[in-house]
Scaffold this active site. Structure first.
Site, PDB file in Angstrom:
ATOM      1  N   MET A 267      -4.231  15.036  29.027  1.00  0.00           N
ATOM      2  CA  MET A 267      -4.481  14.847  27.602  1.00  0.00           C
ATOM      3  C   MET A 267      -4.495  13.368  27.251  1.00  0.00           C
ATOM      4  SD  MET A 267      -5.088  16.188  24.732  1.00  0.00           S
ATOM      5  CE  MET A 267      -5.372  15.147  23.309  1.00  0.00           C
ATOM      6  N   GLU A 268      -5.501  13.007  26.458  1.00  0.00           N
ATOM      7  CA  GLU A 268      -5.819  11.595  26.197  1.00  0.00           C
ATOM      8  C   GLU A 268      -5.054  10.957  25.044  1.00  0.00           C
ATOM      9  OE1 GLU A 268      -7.966  14.240  25.593  1.00  0.00           O
ATOM     10  OE2 GLU A 268      -9.102  13.903  23.741  1.00  0.00           O
ATOM     11  N   GLU A 302      -9.573  10.759  31.050  1.00  0.00           N
ATOM     12  CA  GLU A 302      -8.614  10.535  29.949  1.00  0.00           C
ATOM     13  C   GLU A 302      -8.680   9.096  29.464  1.00  0.00           C
ATOM     14  OE1 GLU A 302      -7.729  13.254  28.850  1.00  0.00           O
ATOM     15  OE2 GLU A 302      -8.022  14.441  30.674  1.00  0.00           O
TER      16      GLU A 302
HETATM   17  N1  TRP Z   1      -8.613  16.861  25.518  1.00  0.00           N
HETATM   18  C1  TRP Z   1      -8.162  17.191  26.840  1.00  0.00           C
HETATM   19  C2  TRP Z   1      -9.174  16.629  27.812  1.00  0.00           C
HETATM   20  O1  TRP Z   1     -10.286  17.030  27.853  1.00  0.00           O
HETATM   21  C3  TRP Z   1      -8.025  18.635  27.116  1.00  0.00           C
HETATM   22  C4  TRP Z   1      -7.115  19.471  26.292  1.00  0.00           C
HETATM   23  C5  TRP Z   1      -7.403  20.169  25.198  1.00  0.00           C
HETATM   24  C6  TRP Z   1      -5.830  19.859  26.622  1.00  0.00           C
HETATM   25  N2  TRP Z   1      -6.372  20.968  24.823  1.00  0.00           N
HETATM   26  C7  TRP Z   1      -5.404  20.805  25.689  1.00  0.00           C
HETATM   27  C8  TRP Z   1      -4.985  19.487  27.641  1.00  0.00           C
HETATM   28  C9  TRP Z   1      -4.176  21.425  25.787  1.00  0.00           C
HETATM   29  C10 TRP Z   1      -3.759  20.097  27.711  1.00  0.00           C
HETATM   30  C11 TRP Z   1      -3.356  21.074  26.807  1.00  0.00           C
HETATM   31  O2  TRP Z   1      -8.913  15.722  28.503  1.00  0.00           O
HETATM   32 ZN    ZN Z   2     -11.549  15.437  27.670  1.00  0.00          ZN
END
Ligand code: TRP
Ligand code: ZN
Length: 861
Positions: A267-268, A302
């Site tokens: 997660m970013e 990320e």
């Molecule tokens: N935004 C994250 C990515 O693409 C992915 C993501 C969305 C995520 N919901 C999440 C990661 C819930 C962990 C838990 O890199």
């Molecule tokens: Zn992403």
């Protein structure tokens, strides 16, 4: 506060929040079961938006107090949050809530993993932390104060830059405080907090303008030796984004934290990326080459979100592909630059066909930009991510590299700090190029995989290609309009020389012809080079022509594709009428494998063949009901035929591709190991596991150890090695995940469910850990013949566990339920077995919104 009742949200209903937040101050008093969260927020009306009730999201919060401008707030609980009586003027909000991170097994919001506090807020998890307008178009600057006892949480991190840290050891227990400030306005989904006993692997990156950024990968004690590779990947990503996109990092520090309990990959969160430990931790002894490659790509992904996602975010969750499609596209470009571009492209297409095609051709089909949802977590899909990336690749192909760069520069310039939409994105391309993209926009709105049919004609020295496109109806979309499909093609003469280098045909109509004059001998077209569009190509050519392309195509993707089509045709023929494996395919493949001028990684991919699940999909599409046992048998026969046909040179191929010296995860030695291990798989069919046993005994890295163990299991010689492996690695979670998965993947189809069931009884089967749950249940659904064994045991076992997991972790349950998405392909008996399980799941009282939506969609109208 009431639970939000299942409700469908529509893109067309978008309305702005109506209030603006400049600054948010949060204080966390951490406690494993009773964490206090105090928020102080200044709201001011957005006078462009009509006045409406002031609503804040909140879920599962124990309310303590709330004040508006210092007075007790007049609030009403409504579905999913509260409505508050507020003045239509700027005001100060102050609230205190209590939450229980230890009881949070859903891994969304603030939760505990292995004694450490961590958060996951995308998409809608922040509302489980405090009252807030939890929507991506509300962006604010956050200041976060964390208070805790120093013993268990010496390290406390949040987004942005660390401002202050204090430890008071005079108190018992000793207490500490840390304050973080993030200068960049961001939506709540990018909020993160981590606290625990963590150790940093540190480094520094100097940006293009000469600023030093402090980098740290935080892990639990004992994992320090698994950070070096991730750190290198991070620095490469930072440099690449400067070089290729001109994007510089914008904070003084960048932190990554490895967490064992995590629903997805990573997660970013701004300045504080949180990773599933499987997607960042690696050492040669414990991680395979495939793991290293994936880690490099996810770290890049990320990191790249810092600009495509964070600096420019999404207006609403329907725009998810704005950040995900683009960021996947960017991480794919990065991998192509760091490693081999053709190998990267083939791998991406394999993944697209394995995950996105079945989705787009089944009951879960949805547009890259969906128009409605019940639970947004269900839309983090292969379509949004991988097809979303393909759409950007097509746009780049259509406008050209230079115009793509100009458009991206304009995008960053125009939308920095915005919560943007797909319309904004396309407008940037229109303004930068003068092109009308209204028809291209259908790629975002229309679901389903287009089919492109090719017909060739040759007369008067002119080759004419007539292309027709069509897309089958998908849920909610009975009629499809023609899309803009960029089709890269080249022409070869019968000697294999390229007489027309790669050029792009723009197919915009349902039917369109393209003429290539001036060819005295009939040229051989190579169509859809580089897989220039996510479509199914229907080009009925004979196997002789395919063998020619396998030997001569100058486009590496299409050369591989020619071999793939031969393998596919051979398999389909043996499944449907018992035809023995195609010797022309085997001859052509043998020549490619022995061509030492070709990259070993590329040759390893050549040796692959369509998966059993892909074959089932193809049969279904051609109107044949797939028989999983017959598909399994034909696949095994083809592998056996390869082993026999290549018997003479397999030992040489194996020996030539051994690597020497200390392990390096770089592309070149990894490619050699991939080819050697592919050869090992075939050799094992000839030597009853002798070579595999030797490799297992000597292996000093996980790539070779795991491949050897898999081969031994296939040869029925794996029992001792399996035990030894467990004893060697019992303290390493990530390796034990492999141990669980491998046994299921290498089980015999009649025993797949039995193996999986027996493993769920193992003392180490910690089913609340998503990685462990997926190791067993994910492997079971990936084993096509085992999962679809006629006794239905695997269907029932999966359903049992989905039912058990749903109340604990709805997100992971819903995601795993996609194993059933292809159910309509199969025979009436199997359909009935699956329908019974779907009904059983649907009938569970209190089934989560996540799983309810998925089961309903899979079940169909
Ligand atoms: N935004 C994250 C990515 O693409 C992915 C993501 C969305 C995520 N919901 C999440 C990661 C819930 C962990 C838990 O890199
Ligand atoms: Zn992403």
């Amino acid at each position: 506060m009431r639970d939000a009742a299942p409700q469908t949200i529509y893109l067309k209903d978008y309305k702005p929040f109506g209030w603006i937040i400049d600054d948010v101050h949060l204080t966390f008093r951490l406690h494993p079961t009773a964490t206090r969260v105090i928020s102080r927020i200044r709201f001011r009306p957005d006078y462009d938006v009509p006045d409406r009730p002031f609503f804040l999201h909140g879920e599962g919060l124990t309310h303590v107090s709330a004040r508006v401008d210092g007075h007790d707030a007049d609030l009403t609980e409504v579905a999913g949050g509260i409505e508050v009586n507020v003045p239509h003027a700027p005001f100060n909000w102050e609230a205190e809530v209590e939450i229980n991170p230890s009881a949070n097994t859903a891994l969304e919001g603030l939760y505990m993993s292995g004694g450490m506090y961590c958060t996951q807020c995308e998409a809608e998890g922040f509302r489980k932390i405090t009252w807030y307008p939890d929507r991506p178009d509300v962006m604010a600057r956050f200041t976060v104060r964390i208070e805790s006892d120093a013993q268990n949480t010496p390290v406390m991190l949040s987004n942005g830059n660390g401002l202050y840290y204090e430890q008071d050891s005079t108190k018992t227990p000793a207490s500490n405080v840390s304050i973080y400030q993030d200068p960049w306005p961001k939506p709540a989904y990018l909020f993160a907090l981590v606290a625990g006993n963590l150790i940093a692997h540190e480094d520094t990156f100097t940006t293009m303008s000469g600023k030093d950024v402090h980098l740290a990968i935080w892990v639990r004690p004992g994992d320090e030796h698994k950070c070096a590779f991730g750190m290198e990947a991070l620095k490469k990503s930072m440099k690449w984004d400067e070089d290729i996109y001109g994007r510089e990092y914008d904070l003084d520090e960048f932190n990554i934290v490895a967490v064992d309990d995590f629903n997805m990959g990573a997660m970013e969160n701004k300045g504080l990326n949180i990773f599933n430990s499987s997607c960042v931790l690696a050492s040669p002894e414990t991680a395979t080459d495939a793991n290293f490659e994936r880690i490099e790509a996810i770290i890049a992904h990320e990191y790249f979100h810092n600009w495509t996602g964070n600096r420019i975010t999404c207006r609403d969750w329907f725009q998810l592909c704005l950040k995900e499609g683009l960021t996947v596209f960017r991480d794919q470009q990065f991998t192509a630059d760091m490693r081999s571009a053709p190998v990267a492209r083939i791998s991406n297409v394999l993944a697209l066909r394995a995950r996105q095609f079945p989705e787009d051709q089944g009951p879960l089909s949805h547009p890259v930009r969906p128009e409605s949802f019940q639970e947004i977590n269900n839309f983090y899909t292969a379509t949004v991510y991988e097809k979303g990336a393909e759409v950007i690749g097509m746009l780049k192909t259509l406008v050209g590299d230079a115009a793509y760069s100009r458009a991206l520069d304009l995008y960053f310039e125009r939308h920095d700090g915005d919560a943007a939409t797909i319309e904004d994105w396309l407008k940037v391309f229109e303004d930068a190029t003068g092109r009308d993209l209204s028809q291209f926009k259908r790629w975002y709105a229309q679901s389903g995989t287009p089919r492109v049919h090719v017909q060739e004609a040759y007369s008067g020295e002119t080759l004419t290609l007539t292309l027709r496109q069509s897309t089958a109806p998908t849920p909610g979309q009975p009629d499809k309009a023609p899309q803009v499909i960029p089709i890269k093609i080249g022409l070869l003469n019968p000697n294999g020389d390229e007489v027309q280098p790669t050029t792009v045909l723009e197919l915009t109509k349902a039917k369109q012809s393209f003429a290539f004059p001036g060819h005295a001998t009939r040229p051989i077209p190579s169509i859809l080079r580089d897989f220039s569009a996510p479509v199914i190509l229907d080009h009925e050519i004979d196997n002789e022509r395919r063998a020619f392309l396998l030997a001569h195509d100058t486009d590496p993707f299409n050369r591989w594709e020619a071999g793939r089509m031969l393998a596919r045709n051979s398999l389909i023929a043996s499944i449907t009428d018992g035809t023995p494996p195609d010797t022309a395919y085997l001859d052509g493949l043998g020549a490619v494998l022995c061509d030492t001028g070709l990259d070993p990684a590329y040759r390893a991919l050549m040796l692959g063949q369509p998966s059993q699940s892909e074959l089932a999909g193809l049969l279904h599409q051609s109107g044949t009901v797939p028989d999983p046992a017959a598909i399994h048998a034909a696949s095994e026969d083809l592998r056996q035929a390869k082993a026999t046909a290549f018997a003479d040179f397999l030992p040489t191929l194996y020996a030539e591709n051994q690597t020497e010296g200390p392990f390096s995860p770089e592309a070149e030695p990894a490619g050699k190991r991939a080819l050697a291990n592919a050869a090992l798989g075939l050799l094992t069919r000839l030597d009853q596991g002798a070579t595999a046993a030797a490799q297992y005994a000597q292996a000093d890295n996980m790539t070779q150890q795991l491949a050897a163990l898999g081969a031994l299991l296939d040869a029925g010689q794996g029992e001792n090695a399996l035990d030894a492996f467990y004893r060697q690695w019992r303290d390493d979670r990530l390796v034990i995940d492999k141990w669980f998965g491998l046994q299921v993947l290498h089980s015999k189809p009649h025993d797949t469910a039995g193996t999986a069931r027996q493993l769920t009884g193992h003392a180490d089967f910690d089913w609340k850990n998503p990685n462990r749950f997926r190791a067993v249940m994910g492997a079971m659904q990936m084993h096509h013949a085992g999962f679809h064994h006629g006794d239905g045991a695997a269907y029932a076992l999966l359903a049992d566990w989905l039912i058990r997991l749903d109340p604990v972790n709805p997100q992971t349950t819903a995601r795993m339920s996609t194993a059933f998405q292809t159910w309509k392909r199969y025979d009436p008996q199997r359909q009935a077995l699956i329908a019974a399980q779907l009904d059983r799941i649907a009938a569970q009282p209190g089934l989560s919104r996540d799983t309810t939506e998925m089961i309903t969609r899979i079940r169909g109208a």
